[in-house]
Design a protein around this motif. Structure first.
Motif, PDB file in Angstrom:
ATOM      1  N   ARG A   1      32.717 -24.861  41.191  1.00 51.66           N
ATOM      2  CA  ARG A   1      33.486 -25.315  40.011  1.00 51.66           C
ATOM      3  C   ARG A   1      34.195 -26.640  40.282  1.00 51.66           C
ATOM      4  O   ARG A   1      34.938 -27.134  39.440  1.00 51.66           O
ATOM      5  CB  ARG A   1      34.539 -24.258  39.654  1.00 51.66           C
ATOM      6  N   TYR A   2      33.986 -27.210  41.480  1.00 52.48           N
ATOM      7  CA  TYR A   2      34.769 -28.384  41.873  1.00 52.48           C
ATOM      8  C   TYR A   2      34.590 -29.565  40.900  1.00 52.48           C
ATOM      9  O   TYR A   2      35.572 -30.197  40.497  1.00 52.48           O
ATOM     10  CB  TYR A   2      34.423 -28.819  43.309  1.00 52.48           C
ATOM     11  N   ASP A   3      33.345 -29.828  40.522  1.00 52.11           N
ATOM     12  CA  ASP A   3      33.116 -31.008  39.661  1.00 52.11           C
ATOM     13  C   ASP A   3      33.775 -30.818  38.292  1.00 52.11           C
ATOM     14  O   ASP A   3      34.364 -31.737  37.740  1.00 52.11           O
ATOM     15  CB  ASP A   3      31.617 -31.288  39.534  1.00 52.11           C
TER      16      ASP A   3
ATOM     17  N   TRP B   1      37.577 -44.056  38.845  1.00 49.88           N
ATOM     18  CA  TRP B   1      38.082 -44.376  40.190  1.00 49.88           C
ATOM     19  C   TRP B   1      36.920 -44.438  41.193  1.00 49.88           C
ATOM     20  O   TRP B   1      36.831 -45.341  42.026  1.00 49.88           O
ATOM     21  CB  TRP B   1      39.068 -43.309  40.678  1.00 49.88           C
ATOM     22  N   LYS B   2      36.026 -43.456  41.089  1.00 43.72           N
ATOM     23  CA  LYS B   2      34.938 -43.372  42.072  1.00 43.72           C
ATOM     24  C   LYS B   2      33.903 -44.471  41.862  1.00 43.72           C
ATOM     25  O   LYS B   2      33.314 -44.966  42.816  1.00 43.72           O
ATOM     26  CB  LYS B   2      34.301 -41.979  42.022  1.00 43.72           C
ATOM     27  N   ARG B   3      33.706 -44.845  40.599  1.00 43.57           N
ATOM     28  CA  ARG B   3      32.797 -45.985  40.340  1.00 43.57           C
ATOM     29  C   ARG B   3      33.326 -47.225  41.039  1.00 43.57           C
ATOM     30  O   ARG B   3      32.588 -47.999  41.635  1.00 43.57           O
ATOM     31  CB  ARG B   3      32.694 -46.243  38.829  1.00 43.57           C
TER      32      ARG B   3
ATOM     33  N   THR C   1      33.694 -39.424  54.612  1.00 45.04           N
ATOM     34  CA  THR C   1      34.238 -38.142  55.066  1.00 45.04           C
ATOM     35  C   THR C   1      34.892 -37.412  53.888  1.00 45.04           C
ATOM     36  O   THR C   1      35.204 -38.031  52.871  1.00 45.04           O
ATOM     37  CB  THR C   1      35.270 -38.345  56.193  1.00 45.04           C
ATOM     38  N   ALA C   2      35.113 -36.102  54.071  1.00 49.28           N
ATOM     39  CA  ALA C   2      35.637 -35.263  52.974  1.00 49.28           C
ATOM     40  C   ALA C   2      34.826 -35.545  51.709  1.00 49.28           C
ATOM     41  O   ALA C   2      35.384 -35.698  50.627  1.00 49.28           O
ATOM     42  CB  ALA C   2      37.138 -35.498  52.772  1.00 49.28           C
ATOM     43  N   SER C   3      33.520 -35.598  51.856  1.00 45.86           N
ATOM     44  CA  SER C   3      32.627 -36.043  50.769  1.00 45.86           C
ATOM     45  C   SER C   3      32.527 -35.051  49.632  1.00 45.86           C
ATOM     46  O   SER C   3      32.065 -35.405  48.539  1.00 45.86           O
ATOM     47  CB  SER C   3      31.205 -36.270  51.314  1.00 45.86           C
TER      48      SER C   3
ATOM     49  N   SER D   1      29.943 -36.302  54.864  1.00 54.21           N
ATOM     50  CA  SER D   1      30.415 -35.210  55.723  1.00 54.21           C
ATOM     51  C   SER D   1      31.587 -34.484  55.076  1.00 54.21           C
ATOM     52  O   SER D   1      32.291 -35.026  54.220  1.00 54.21           O
ATOM     53  CB  SER D   1      30.834 -35.780  57.082  1.00 54.21           C
ATOM     54  N   ASP D   2      31.790 -33.254  55.525  1.00 60.72           N
ATOM     55  CA  ASP D   2      32.859 -32.429  54.973  1.00 60.72           C
ATOM     56  C   ASP D   2      33.009 -31.227  55.911  1.00 60.72           C
ATOM     57  O   ASP D   2      32.134 -30.952  56.716  1.00 60.72           O
ATOM     58  CB  ASP D   2      32.461 -31.956  53.565  1.00 60.72           C
ATOM     59  N   THR D   3      34.122 -30.524  55.780  1.00 51.89           N
ATOM     60  CA  THR D   3      34.274 -29.289  56.554  1.00 51.89           C
ATOM     61  C   THR D   3      33.654 -28.099  55.818  1.00 51.89           C
ATOM     62  O   THR D   3      33.474 -27.044  56.412  1.00 51.89           O
ATOM     63  CB  THR D   3      35.765 -28.977  56.811  1.00 51.89           C
TER      64      THR D   3
ATOM     65  N   LEU E   1      31.768 -32.133  59.406  1.00 50.31           N
ATOM     66  CA  LEU E   1      32.673 -32.855  60.312  1.00 50.31           C
ATOM     67  C   LEU E   1      34.103 -32.678  59.850  1.00 50.31           C
ATOM     68  O   LEU E   1      34.380 -32.746  58.646  1.00 50.31           O
ATOM     69  CB  LEU E   1      32.368 -34.359  60.299  1.00 50.31           C
ATOM     70  N   ASP E   2      35.005 -32.473  60.795  1.00 48.07           N
ATOM     71  CA  ASP E   2      36.435 -32.479  60.496  1.00 48.07           C
ATOM     72  C   ASP E   2      36.910 -33.918  60.685  1.00 48.07           C
ATOM     73  O   ASP E   2      36.877 -34.434  61.806  1.00 48.07           O
ATOM     74  CB  ASP E   2      37.174 -31.527  61.444  1.00 48.07           C
ATOM     75  N   ALA E   3      37.340 -34.538  59.593  1.00 47.62           N
ATOM     76  CA  ALA E   3      37.690 -35.963  59.654  1.00 47.62           C
ATOM     77  C   ALA E   3      38.843 -36.237  60.615  1.00 47.62           C
ATOM     78  O   ALA E   3      39.047 -37.377  61.030  1.00 47.62           O
ATOM     79  CB  ALA E   3      38.052 -36.454  58.252  1.00 47.62           C
ATOM     80  N   GLN E   4      39.582 -35.198  60.975  1.00 43.52           N
ATOM     81  CA  GLN E   4      40.720 -35.392  61.877  1.00 43.52           C
ATOM     82  C   GLN E   4      40.287 -35.493  63.335  1.00 43.52           C
ATOM     83  O   GLN E   4      41.031 -35.960  64.186  1.00 43.52           O
ATOM     84  CB  GLN E   4      41.703 -34.221  61.726  1.00 43.52           C
TER      85      GLN E   4
ATOM     86  N   MET F   1      36.795 -42.535  52.573  1.00 44.43           N
ATOM     87  CA  MET F   1      37.293 -41.193  52.269  1.00 44.43           C
ATOM     88  C   MET F   1      37.887 -41.252  50.870  1.00 44.43           C
ATOM     89  O   MET F   1      38.657 -42.151  50.556  1.00 44.43           O
ATOM     90  CB  MET F   1      38.346 -40.742  53.281  1.00 44.43           C
ATOM     91  N   SER F   2      37.524 -40.275  50.074  1.00 46.02           N
ATOM     92  CA  SER F   2      38.020 -40.273  48.699  1.00 46.02           C
ATOM     93  C   SER F   2      38.695 -38.940  48.401  1.00 46.02           C
ATOM     94  O   SER F   2      38.078 -37.876  48.533  1.00 46.02           O
ATOM     95  CB  SER F   2      36.818 -40.537  47.788  1.00 46.02           C
ATOM     96  N   LEU F   3      39.953 -39.008  48.078  1.00 41.33           N
ATOM     97  CA  LEU F   3      40.769 -37.858  47.678  1.00 41.33           C
ATOM     98  C   LEU F   3      40.836 -36.775  48.759  1.00 41.33           C
ATOM     99  O   LEU F   3      40.967 -35.595  48.445  1.00 41.33           O
ATOM    100  CB  LEU F   3      40.242 -37.285  46.345  1.00 41.33           C
TER     101      LEU F   3
END
Ligand SMILES: C[S@@+](CC[C@H](N)C(=O)[O-])C[C@H]1O[C@@H](n2cnc3c(N)ncnc32)[C@H](O)[C@@H]1O
Length: 269
Positions: free
Chosen positions: A35-37, A51-53, A70-72, A96-98, A122-125, A140-142
């Protein structure tokens, strides 16, 4: 896809995680992946697309051959970058994302577009899987407000090659105080209602979002923090009055002396 490093220290305990979110203690993005989108459209009234554009345009216009996003999440940024320019053989894109659930959706969306992107957990941290100096452009976005932002930015600096670019989209502040207060008030009142309905009662998603928005540093302060960590040419651009901002920076072409880097880390708050 590779497996995530699970031993990463809980970022929520460091105080630099605006949302006080920890992947290890709440799999909220796994639960809401499908449901994220829709949630993104509801929470932002669709403005996140604009914003993403803008982020995708900035990325596409840069000179890079190795992009690490990251956090894609469901792949919005890389999809937009690829839509703009396709994937020339000279360019390699990693999303990448967790959350494997979020990346599964990204994979399906990319496949529908016939685009090739490497997807990695990937953990961006903390990304020991990514070699130092191996990335030309890091985005990285949001995601920064739900991570330990100092750890993320340090990792970005490490993986970028000298001269490499950083592009970060994140919640920010409206510089007109009464408008910022009205915005926060509106978010506090409306977000729980929209969030409750859209997630079927899973409060985590919008509580993290609310806390992250409220506690994230203003754009000017983030510039200072990014600079202190060792980046140069740090700039920002407010979008939608300042509801979000895009920060851009460059890794110095010559590495700073180690003592300078250590001092900057010590001062980071
Ligand atoms: C708000 S979503 C943003 C997704 C996408 N970038 C976008 O703009 O739509 C945040 C994403 O960050 C991921 N995430 C959370 N903590 C993370 C971490 N430590 N490292 C990498 N990704 C993380 C979540 O799984 C989620 O997909």
């Amino acid at each position: 896809m590779q497996s995530a490093p699970c031993e990463a220290e809980s970022a929520a305990t460091t105080g630099l995680n605006a949302a006080r979110f920890s992947v290890q203690s709440d799999d909220v993005f796994g639960r809401i992946a499908s449901r994220y989108d829709l949630l993104s459209d509801l929470f932002s009234f669709g403005i996140h697309r604009h914003w993403k554009r803008r982020v995708a345009r900035l990325i596409a216009n840069e000179d890079w051959s190795e992009l690490l996003d990251t956090a894609s999440g469901t792949g919005d940024i890389v999809l937009r970058v690829l839509q703009r320019q396709g994937t020339p053989v000279s360019r390699h894109v990693v999303a990448s994302d967790t959350s494997p659930q979020m990346l599964d959706i990204a994979r399906r969306r990319l496949a529908r577009m016939g685009q090739h992107t490497e997807l990695r957990i990937l953990d961006a941290q903390r990304m020991p899987e990514i070699a130092a100096g191996s990335v030309d452009l890091y985005s990285m976005s949001l995601g920064l407000k739900i991570c330990d932002r100092a750890a993320v930015l340090r990792e970005a600096l490490r993986v970028l090659q000298p001269g490499g670019r950083l592009i970060v989209l994140e919640a920010s502040n409206i510089p007109i105080a009464w408008l910022q207060r009205a915005y926060l008030c509106y978010m506090r009142l409306c977000m729980p209602i929209i969030g409750w309905l859209a997630t079927g009662g899973d409060a985590s998603a919008y509580l993290y979002l609310l806390r992250g928005i409220r506690e994230f540093p203003p754009a000017e302060e983030l510039v200072e923090r990014i600079r202190e960590l060792g980046f140069e040419e740090v700039r920002f651009e407010r979008l939608s009055l300042g509801i979000v901002a895009i920060h851009t920076a460059r890794k110095p072409r010559v590495n700073p002396a180690p003592s300078q880097t250590n001092d900057a880390r010590k001062d980071y708050r």
